[in-house]
Design a protein around this motif. Structure first.
Motif, PDB file in Angstrom:
ATOM      1  N   HIS A 264       6.002   0.610  52.389  1.00  0.00           N
ATOM      2  CA  HIS A 264       4.883   1.529  51.608  1.00  0.00           C
ATOM      3  C   HIS A 264       3.689   1.678  52.755  1.00  0.00           C
ATOM      4  O   HIS A 264       3.547   1.120  53.552  1.00  0.00           O
ATOM      5  N   ASP A 265       2.775   2.576  51.929  1.00  0.00           N
ATOM      6  CA  ASP A 265       1.707   2.874  52.674  1.00  0.00           C
ATOM      7  C   ASP A 265       0.332   2.069  52.462  1.00  0.00           C
ATOM      8  O   ASP A 265      -0.806   2.530  52.868  1.00  0.00           O
TER       9      ASP A 265
ATOM     10  N   GLY B 203      -5.577   3.781  60.136  1.00  0.00           N
ATOM     11  CA  GLY B 203      -4.067   3.535  59.721  1.00  0.00           C
ATOM     12  C   GLY B 203      -3.664   2.064  60.137  1.00  0.00           C
ATOM     13  O   GLY B 203      -2.506   1.471  59.815  1.00  0.00           O
TER      14      GLY B 203
ATOM     15  N   SER C  81      10.621   8.862  49.231  1.00  0.00           N
ATOM     16  CA  SER C  81       9.388   8.192  48.821  1.00  0.00           C
ATOM     17  C   SER C  81       8.834   8.390  47.564  1.00  0.00           C
ATOM     18  O   SER C  81       9.184   9.306  46.864  1.00  0.00           O
TER      19      SER C  81
END
Length: 320
Positions: free
Chosen positions: A9-10, A296, A167
């Motif tokens: 996941h992000d 990120g 996603s």
């Protein structure tokens, strides 16, 4: 045949999740011990898995704990550890090792209790960490509901094989997963037995969801994050796009025209996506605020330090 698994996941973490990793290591070591111990056992009732598994007839005993670290095989272990890593590491980062440990313990208790209620008087042992992990998943839904979860799928149908990824937001995927578990738990309560303790999953998820919701809506979660130093930004709406570093530096010296700014460097850095200021500026910093940059990979604070005007002609300065 159809298979679907979450693979990431992000939402990132910025500290080593020691409790999450420790749980994974302990479960793996116990699986090794069980494999060695039970390789020559003829009767399942005499196996170490049965000894460590929770049986409702045991009441409250040591198996309430040991069952959550024991698994029925390597595939069972691998699947649970994947879910534990994806949910547990992020919760531990945001709630701290102690906070996550308490959540996990509550998940163990709730999942075993739910299984014991549905299978009252049964001697069939419950093993696996999935009930406690379900508690982490319930908490994840509240804490990181906007997370974009990445899934891998595989299916084989009529000699056609397909595989790929997609996603979905956590607030779609996790309620859908829970609905499936609840439906099967009702069938389990009616006598169905396919070898999966859906009731334990439901019990753990509900407790994890409840704990996280209580923390969130009582504002205790914000205090907990501040205490453990994990006041990170998870919602997209908390981020704004600001000028590039060169433009901010130029603005600090009163330079705003594009022509003058272009003299700073041949090419300007792209705009930065940043979170609001969270810290006091260190000594020597000037008026341009420090911002937590989301690149990120890491969250760090960038300050614009006091320095001579980069557009000033050195020949115009006076020697001291």
């Amino acid at each position: 045949m159809f298979l679907i698994l979450p693979i990431g996941h992000d939402k990132a973490i910025y500290r080593f999740p020691i409790v999450t990793v420790a749980l994974m290591v302990i479960c793996t070591l116990i699986q090794l011990i069980v494999m060695i111990s039970d390789q020559n056992v003829a009767e399942p009732e005499s196996s170490l898995v049965y000894t460590l598994g929770y049986q409702p007839t045991d009441g409250f005993s040591y198996t309430f704990v040991t069952s959550a670290f024991t698994h029925g095989g390597w595939f069972h272990l691998a699947g649970n550890m994947l879910f534990l890593w994806l949910a547990g590491a992020n919760l531990e980062y945001r709630w701290g090792s102690l906070g996550f440990s308490l959540l996990y313990a509550c998940g163990i208790f709730a999942s075993n209790l739910a299984y014991g209620v549905v299978h009252a008087g049964s001697s069939i042992p419950l093993v696996g960490a999935s009930g406690a992990i379900a508690a982490a998943m319930g908490a994840f839904l509240v804490v990181l509901g906007t997370a974009q979860i990445r899934f891998w799928y595989f299916y084989f149908l009529l000699f056609r094989v397909r595989a790929g990824t997609f996603s979905a937001r956590a607030y779609y995927a996790l309620p859908f997963w829970f609905a499936i578990q609840l439906a099967y738990a009702l069938l389990e309560a009616g006598g169905m037995n396919d070898g999966v303790a859906y009731s334990a999953h439901v019990g753990g998820f509900v407790v994890g969801l409840g704990i996280a919701a209580a923390l969130r809506f009582s504002s205790l979660e914000a205090r907990l994050r501040a205490h453990v130093g994990s006041d990170v930004f998870d919602e997209e709406g908390q981020f704004v796009t600001v000028q590039s570093l060169d433009e901010r530096r130029a603005a600090a010296f009163g330079v705003t025209s594009p022509e003058a700014i272009s003299k700073l460097r041949p090419s300007l850095a792209p705009p930065l996506t940043v979170a609001p200021e969270r810290h006091e500026p260190p000594d020597g910093a000037i008026s341009v605020p420090g911002l937590e940059l989301a690149d990120g990979e890491a969250v760090y604070t960038s300050w614009l330090w006091d320095q001579p005007n980069p557009l000033e002609d050195p020949s115009d300065s006076e020697d001291s």
